[in-house]
Scaffold this motif. Structure first.
Motif, short mmCIF file in Angstrom:
data_model
loop_
_atom_site.label_atom_id
_atom_site.label_comp_id
_atom_site.label_asym_id
_atom_site.label_seq_id
_atom_site.Cartn_x
_atom_site.Cartn_y
_atom_site.Cartn_z
N ILE A 127 -25.25 48.87 -0.95
CA ILE A 127 -24.58 48.50 0.29
C ILE A 127 -24.70 49.67 1.26
CG2 ILE A 127 -22.43 47.70 1.30
CD1 ILE A 127 -23.67 45.78 -0.74
N ASN A 128 -25.13 49.39 2.50
CA ASN A 128 -25.43 50.48 3.42
C ASN A 128 -24.66 50.36 4.72
OD1 ASN A 128 -26.80 48.44 4.82
ND2 ASN A 128 -28.74 48.93 3.80
N ALA A 174 -29.13 40.99 0.00
CA ALA A 174 -30.35 40.85 -0.79
C ALA A 174 -29.96 40.86 -2.26
CB ALA A 174 -31.31 42.01 -0.50
N ASP A 175 -30.42 39.84 -2.98
CA ASP A 175 -30.02 39.66 -4.39
C ASP A 175 -31.28 39.52 -5.24
OD1 ASP A 175 -28.66 39.10 -6.74
OD2 ASP A 175 -28.35 36.99 -6.25
N ASN A 199 -27.02 45.12 -8.18
CA ASN A 199 -28.25 45.50 -7.48
C ASN A 199 -28.36 44.81 -6.12
OD1 ASN A 199 -30.66 46.91 -7.10
ND2 ASN A 199 -31.90 45.38 -8.15
N LEU A 200 -27.23 44.66 -5.45
CA LEU A 200 -27.19 44.01 -4.15
C LEU A 200 -27.45 45.02 -3.04
CD1 LEU A 200 -23.96 41.87 -4.70
CD2 LEU A 200 -26.33 41.14 -5.02
N LEU A 248 -17.83 32.66 1.37
CA LEU A 248 -18.63 33.42 0.41
C LEU A 248 -20.11 33.09 0.53
CD1 LEU A 248 -16.45 33.47 -2.84
CD2 LEU A 248 -16.76 35.27 -1.14
N GLN A 249 -20.44 31.83 0.77
CA GLN A 249 -21.86 31.50 0.96
C GLN A 249 -22.42 32.16 2.22
OE1 GLN A 249 -22.27 27.21 0.74
NE2 GLN A 249 -22.64 27.33 -1.49
N SER A 250 -21.56 32.32 3.22
CA SER A 250 -22.00 33.05 4.42
C SER A 250 -22.19 34.53 4.10
CB SER A 250 -20.97 32.88 5.55
OG SER A 250 -20.85 31.52 5.91
N VAL A 251 -21.32 35.09 3.23
CA VAL A 251 -21.48 36.48 2.80
C VAL A 251 -22.83 36.67 2.12
CG1 VAL A 251 -20.65 38.18 1.12
CG2 VAL A 251 -19.03 37.02 2.62
#
Length: 1012
Positions: A112-113, A44-45, A84-85, A36-39
């Motif tokens: 998400i794109n 962008a947060d 808002n990621l 998850l930390q790699s995710v």
């Protein structure tokens, strides 16, 4: 195909794991946490929702959005909705699929794109995928069907295109499939009928290739919800849909379905809601529908159904019955008055006759009743609001007679009342005038009499009061001045008498005041300068006297002034020259003196006739002046004039030089007082701007200020808007947050424009170079647009020179600018004043959207902008729901842009006296119905472009649909406009049929009549 996992990533993860164990042996993070930390590295947060993911926890189970199995401490669900990621999905899925127990993945309402990668099929345990409301593009991977446990798939509100893969018919456990609001453009595949486990299928609002409803969908015997709204469906409704015995919701609205409503729908024994509106269905409603014992909502409006309304329908437990815009005849069944759950009844635009049931509403919690445009007669039932919940009562264009029921005066829930174009008589019940929640009160063209009751002071929410063409009498009550939200007061063709009360000048939001053809007397109030938003003032055909107040010249947005046929005397105030009037009529008064120079033109002759004492350069205006005497002094006047001009020129030159030195010296002293805020790299200073703000450089003026053209020392030009001093804020409005936790968007026009344009970078949005401010002056510096505004160019003598390719390019450019505001800004921005005058043109006729003084950001919760206390926008461009509900969102901009498209096609103004009481939208619709498309299109356009023009006209009609849900998004509008040109050489659906435009629009009959 998604990009492969970077080769360095496994080494990076191993290094991260070893370092964590070495330095934090007691708090080392488990493997799921490392993934998850790699995710997070790929996301962008900006709002910091994932800040808890940096805590040195041994497991991620207490992190925001993470749910774990309590025994194995392994991640089972990841819900990051509305955080808002932003980030590319193909970079996330390889990591997410390494979470061994992950079954729920929700990333909805983010940014998400990229594409949906095919390797998502490696997440074998996934049972729930929600990627709705993101920026995903491309085709759907066929490998999705390989997820054996997938039960829920929601991809709503993205930009997926192409076809729905054939492999989707192989889903083993899928129960919910939602693909709403995407760009799928092939036919609906019939193999979707193979997903036997499916309970909900929603494919609405996609531009599918026109085709029939696949009969195979009748095999989905477990289906509970079937939504195929606006899917380009053609042909008949298949009988096989009657096999869906568990179906509770059937929506086939806004398509091209024809033929009769199949009797097999009577087999849908579980159905609660049937929506068939806006198709071309014919024939009678099948009688078997009376056996649907659970049916609560039936909407078959906007079709071509005939016959009478079946009595058996009214015996069902219906809550909503919408059958408007059909050809139903006969009387309304009496039994409808016994429907215990009925709260919505919309039957407008049919051929229904007879009386309404006298006890209608006595046993039903009616909230919305619209029976407009029928042939109903008799009295209005007095029981309509017996349950105390009635909000809207629309009965215009019928033959109702008798008095308005006294009981309506006690209906405090009422918000909208339209009883115009009937034969109602007697006085309006006193309490009805003062209902606190009514914002629209219209009784136009009846036989009503009596005064406006003093109780109107209690109508604190009243925005539109329309009383024209009745027999009302008495004076205008002083309490009317306390209605702070009143926008439109129309009471022409009555018998009102006395003077206008001084309190009426307190109506600061007033846009229209029409009291022509009454018996008013006395002088006009002197404080009318407070009507800063007044656009139309019509007091013709009364007995008003005294001088015309010079304060009228300060009403800078006024464009219609008619004071004709009164007893006004004295001179015409020269201040009227400050106004930008489209209509001026001061004829048949007792005015005297000389005409102001601006009005001494032939075009104004009819505006001043019937004033014997009025003199000017127009021949025949002054009856007392001797022509012989005038010619006798011509030679003397010429000599004096020449000498005066010479002296004046020398004097002006001397004064100019002295003044210029003084001005430069003063600016040198005061330049330190200016504050410059730049948004781009500048090659000029504020001194260059300030030195050129002379009246000679003014190129326009509007409600917010003057605009100057400033030529810089480099030879380039910029446009400078100098805001009027003392521009008031829009009272009571609330701006949405710019970002979560950010500051509110100010209501002040200057701050709104700076906040909006300062952060926008788009080729079709006007560029704001910088702003300059002092304590009492505010300047906005924009890029200069040599061709001015679209409205000025299109409706001038040069408008005929705008060929169709140029107009088409302008439409696409403006649409792309608005699409950027609605879909690409975070949070989205609603312009609120889209019109042709706010679309500027560069030297090549490229379009830029401008003037963001009333723009608003959309609430970060996604609920749109809160209700405005007043209407922002321009007459002819305001969406129906905005004018009456004051609720605004992106759909309001889309309506206004649709009006601009109609302007480009017709080259007609949005509001034109030739239209009568109609605006451009209604004129186009009526003209298409009655005379055909050739009478709508600008005759100056080349006929070889007729196919493209018709397609753009269709887009404009879609955008101006009265129901906001029927208007396409701006992203969809851009695609539709781009397809107009790209497909112009391909066979397309004909836009001409029997000499008329193919019906693709409808008009809300409830919004006829006088509209603000």
């Amino acid at each position: 195909m998604s990009p492969p996992l970077p080769s360095f990533l496994p080494f990076f993860l191993l290094f991260f794991f070893v370092v964590s164990v070495f330095f934090f042996p007691c708090l080392s993070l488990n493997q799921d946490g490392l993934y998850l930390q790699s995710v997070k590295l790929f996301l962008a947060d900006p709002d910091g929702y994932l800040s808890s993911w940096d805590r040195p926890d041994p497991t991620p189970c207490n992190w925001t959005g993470v749910t774990c199995d309590p025994s194995k401490l392994s991640v089972t669900a990841l819900d990051l909705s509305s955080f808002n990621l932003a980030g590319p999905l193909p970079s996330l899925t390889p990591l997410l699929c390494r979470l061994p127990l992950l079954s729920i993945l929700s990333l909805s309402n983010n940014s998400i794109n990229s594409t949906l990668p095919s390797d998502i099929s490696s997440c074998q345990r996934l049972s729930h995928i929600d990627l709705s409301q993101n920026l995903l593009t491309g085709s759907l991977p066929s490998s999705l069907a390989d997820l054996p446990s997938l039960r829920y798939l929601d991809l709503t509100g993205n930009n997926f295109s192409g076809n729905i893969p054939d492999s989707f018919g192989r889903f083993q456990s899928l129960e919910v499939l939602s693909l709403v609001y995407n760009l799928f453009d092939r036919v609906i595949p019939s193999n979707l009928g193979n997903i036997s486990t499916l309970k909900m299928l929603n494919l609405s609002y996609n531009p599918f290739t026109p085709g029939p409803i696949p009969p195979e969908l009748g095999n989905l015997t477990n289906l509970e919800v079937l939504w195929l709204t606006e899917c380009s469906l053609t042909g008949r409704i298949p009988d096989s849909l009657g096999n869906l015995r568990k179906l509770t919701d059937l929506d086939l609205a806004i398509n091209f379905l024809d033929g009769p409503v199949p009797s097999s729908l009577a087999n849908l024994t579980s159905v609660v809601q049937i929506e068939l509106y806006n198709n071309s269905l014919v024939g009678e409603l099948p009688k078997g529908l009376g056996s649907l014992s659970r049916l609560r909502l039936l909407d078959a409006s906007m079709n071509q159904l005939t016959g009478s309304i079946p009595d058996e329908l009214t015996q069902l437990p219906l809550e909503s019955l919408n059958l408007y815009e059909n050809n139903f005849t006969g009387e309304l069944p009496r039994s409808i008055a016994d429907s215990p759950n009925l709260y919505e009844l919309r039957l407008f635009r049919n051929n229904l006759t007879g009386d309404l049931p006298k006890i209608l509403g006595k046993n039903s919690p009616l909230r919305w009743v619209d029976v407009s445009s029928n042939s109903f007669s008799g009295e209005i039932p007095s029981t309509l609001c017996d349950m105390g919940e009635l909000e809207e009562l629309l009965m215009i264009q019928n033959s109702f007679s008798g008095p308005i029921p006294e009981s309506l005066g006690n209906c405090r829930s009422l918000t909208r009342l339209r009883l115009g174009y009937n034969r109602l008589s007697g006085e309006v019940p006193g309490p009805l005038w003062g209902l606190p929640h009514v914002y629209l009160f219209e009784v136009v063209e009846n036989l009503l009499s009596g005064p406006i009751a003093e109780s109107i002071v209690g109508a604190s929410n009243l925005s539109i009061l329309s009383l024209s063409r009745n027999n009302f009498s008495g004076s205008i009550p002083s309490g009317l001045g306390g209605l702070s939200k009143l926008v439109d007061f129309s009471a022409s063709d009555n018998k009102f008498s006395g003077s206008l009360p001084e309190s009426i000048t307190k109506l600061g939001q007033l846009v229209r005041l029409d009291l022509h053809n009454n018996v008013l007397s006395g002088e006009l109030p002197r404080k009318i300068r407070d009507w800063k938003k007044l656009n139309e003032l019509d007091l013709a055909h009364n007995g008003l006297s005294g001088a015309i107040p010079l304060e009228i010249g300060s009403l800078y947005v006024l464009n219609y002034l008619d004071l004709s046929d009164n007893k006004f005397s004295g001179e015409i105030p020269v201040e009227l020259q400050n106004l930008k009037l489209n209509q001026l009529n001061l004829s048949y008064n007792k005015l005297s003196g000389d005409l102001p120079p601006l009005f001494a033109k032939e075009m104004y002759r009819n505006s001043f006739e019937g004033n014997p004492g009025l003199c000017g350069d127009l021949e025949g205006l002054c009856g007392s002046r001797s022509q012989e005497k005038k010619h006798g002094y011509v030679w003397m006047l010429r000599t004096i004039f020449i000498l005066a001009v010479l002296i004046l020129i020398v004097g002006l030159y001397w004064f100019f030089m002295k003044y210029r030195k003084y001005k430069c010296a003063k600016r040198t002293i005061d330049k330190t007082k200016w504050t410059l805020m730049s948004f781009h790299k500048l090659d000029f200073s504020e001194d260059e701007i300030l030195s050129c703000l002379d009246e000679d450089n003014v190129i326009g003026a509007g409600s917010s200020g003057k605009v100057y053209k400033v030529v810089l020392s480099s030879g380039d030009a910029v446009a400078v808007k100098k805001l009027w001093q003392g521009i008031r804020k829009e009272s009571g409005t609330e701006g949405g947050d710019l970002e979560k936790g950010g500051c509110d968007l100010p209501d002040d026009g200057f701050d709104a424009e700076v906040q909006t344009l300062g952060k926008i970078r788009h080729k079709n949005i006007v560029k704001l170079w910088c702003c300059c401010t002092t304590h009492d002056t505010k300047l906005l510096v924009y890029e200069y647009m040599p061709n001015g505004s679209l409205g000025d160019l299109l409706h001038s003598s040069k408008g005929a020179l705008l060929d169709w390719p140029t107009r088409y390019r302008i439409a696409v450019d403006a649409a792309e600018g608005l699409s950027y505001l609605h879909h690409d800004c975070v949070p989205p921005i609603v312009h609120r004043d889209v019109k042709s005058n706010n679309i500027l043109l560069d030297a090549e006729h490229g379009a830029r959207v401008a003037d963001f003084g009333v723009a608003k950001v959309v609430d970060s919760t996604g609920k749109g902008i809160k209700s405005m206390s007043v209407i922002a926008g321009s007459c002819g461009y305001i969406a129906p729901e905005y004018a009456y509900t004051l609720r605004v969102n992106e759909k309001s901009d889309i309506y206004s842009f649709g009006v601009v498209l109609l302007e480009l096609v017709t080259r007609r103004l949005p509001v034109d006296p030739d239209f009568g009481e109609k605006d451009l939208v209604r004129w186009v619709c009526v003209t298409l119905d009655q005379r055909g498309v050739n009478h709508v299109i600008d005759p100056k356009l080349d006929s070889c472009f007729k196919d493209e023009i018709c397609k753009v006209l269709k887009v404009g009609l879609q955008c101006t649909s009265p129901l906001p849900i029927n208007r396409p998004s701006m992203r969809r509008v851009v695609k539709l406009l781009q397809e107009v040109n790209s497909n112009s050489n391909n066979p397309t659906k004909r836009c001409i049929k029997d000499g008329k435009l193919t019906p693709y629009y409808y008009e809300d009959a409830s919004d006829q009549g006088s509209v603000a």
